[in-house]
Write a protein that holds these residues in place. Structure first.
Motif: not given
Length: 423
Positions: A216, A220-221, A225
């Motif tokens: 998770r 969100t990064r 990623r």
């Protein structure tokens, strides 16, 4: 000149890091004997690049499971204790590989099983090691520390396969596996000498929920990623390692030594990049440098495939010049891979909170170690049906296209600045 060369400040200022680096260097060197011996033994048993590629498949599932769980354990427990036990597990599997060879068990099933067990132990161990390094050196020294590990990796990849291939050719597979077992003792010593490394804060218990929390965070990064996506593009589609045994036996001539030479050429580029990493550790645009290095890797592998196609089509029985040209482009490819790895590792360590470093390192290890194994399967299968030269060219083209697409889709990655690391 000193500004051009490798920065050894972490070795001078951190005794614990110095011991860990020495132990890792010895164990990495021995591990290359095993890597070469396994590929050559599988090829000797089957005479198939597909079977060599399936070594990666045998290692993949255990690596995924243990890598993710090992990272979760690294965030929940004392990293020194966990590192010591997982290192001992790796040592035990290495001893089992040597024992199978001394017992002259010529079984593909047994070999694949031992590969799977080794991969499982490695998956537990490597995330913990990666999470330990930022606890041993200051944040500003992370690029230099990672450059030292890149030099170690490149040096052992350059020397190890050559020595491993010579050992197999001269003494047999059993001695190659035995050398790995003996050198692994240095890694056990280094882990034992580490200081206690309990978590900075009380985190979640190791398990599935903890792993999901890591995913998770990664979801969100975008900058973190991107480091994973770029590596997957390079290692899955453009890793030529599975082609080396058949090239050594056919297009490029020679024997096991030729296979070791091709593998060492990749590593030689990594060594050069490490030795001349002074300017690299002072760069701040780590994202842009990483993307450019992956694109450079794709171009080099494309050139390697072109050389093989020319050697297969028009150079007849000549092998000297095709071998020299292949080694030259593989040296350049190794340099690009080392530069990419340096910046990807530093971004991951710097932009991830310590409480999540183990889990993110676990995901990183799954990608870094699992990607090439999938790449072995992809390239081995493609080489079986399309020929090694065409397989390398097509895979490299796909990789380069993916790099361009990813950079356009995530333009913020090009603006990533190490002075203000944003995940």
């Amino acid at each position: 000149m000193p500004r051009l060369l490798l920065d050894i400040t972490p070795l001078r200022e951190s005794p614990a890091f110095r011991r860990l680096w020495i132990g890792s260097t010895m164990s990495m060197l021995g591990n290359q004997f095993t890597v070469v011996a396994i590929s050559l033994e599988v090829f000797e048993l089957t005479r198939s690049t597909f079977a060599v590629g399936m070594v990666g498949v045998a290692a993949l599932v255990p690596l995924i499971i243990s890598g993710l769980y090992g990272g979760s354990m690294g965030d929940a427990h004392n990293r020194r204790t966990l590192g010591l036990w997982t290192t001992f597990g790796l040592f035990a599997v290495t001893v089992a590989l040597a024992a199978h060879s001394w017992a002259q068990i010529s079984s593909l099933t047994v070999l694949y099983t031992l590969v799977a067990l080794h991969s499982f132990a490695q998956g537990l161990n490597q995330p913990v090691r990666g999470a330990i390094v930022p606890r041993l050196v200051p944040m500003k020294q992370l690029p230099a520390a990672n450059a030292l590990y890149q030099l170690t990796m490149g040096s052992t990849l350059m020397v190890g396969p050559l020595l491993g291939a010579l050992t197999v050719a001269g003494l047999g597979f059993q001695w190659a596996y035995t050398v790995d077992a003996l050198t692994f003792m240095a890694s056990l010593w280094a882990m034992y000498r580490l200081p206690s490394l309990p978590p900075d804060e009380v985190g979640p218990r190791a398990g599935f929920r903890s792993v999901v929390e890591g995913f998770r965070f990664l979801a969100t990064r975008p900058n973190l990623r991107m480091t994973f996506l770029l590596d997957m593009a390079a290692m899955f589609f453009a890793m030529p390692r599975a082609l080396f045994p058949v090239l050594g036996a056919t297009v490029l001539g020679g024997d096991q030594f030729t296979v070791g030479l091709l593998t060492a050429a990749l590593a030689a580029g990594s060594v050069l990049a490490g030795l001349l990493s002074g300017p690299l550790v002072r760069l701040h645009r780590h994202g842009k440098a990483c993307a450019m290095a992956v694109a450079g890797w794709a171009v080099c592998i494309m050139a390697f495939g072109a050389v093989i196609l020319l050697a297969s089509g028009g150079w007849g029985r000549e092998t000297v010049w095709p071998l020299a040209a292949s080694c030259a482009v593989l040296v350049a490819a190794g340099a690009m891979d080392a530069i990419s790895m340096l910046f990807r590792t530093t971004i991951l360590q710097a932009a991830t909170p310590d409480a999540l470093r183990g889990r993110l390192q676990g995901i990183f290890i799954v990608v870094v170690a699992g990607g090439p194994r999938l790449g072995d399967a992809f390239m081995g299968t493609a080489g079986e049906f399309a020929g090694p030269g065409l397989a390398a060219v097509v895979g490299a083209v796909v990789c380069l296209v993916l790099v361009v697409v990813l950079v356009r889709k995530f333009p913020a990655f090009n603006r990533y600045d190490a002075r203000d690391p944003q995940p």
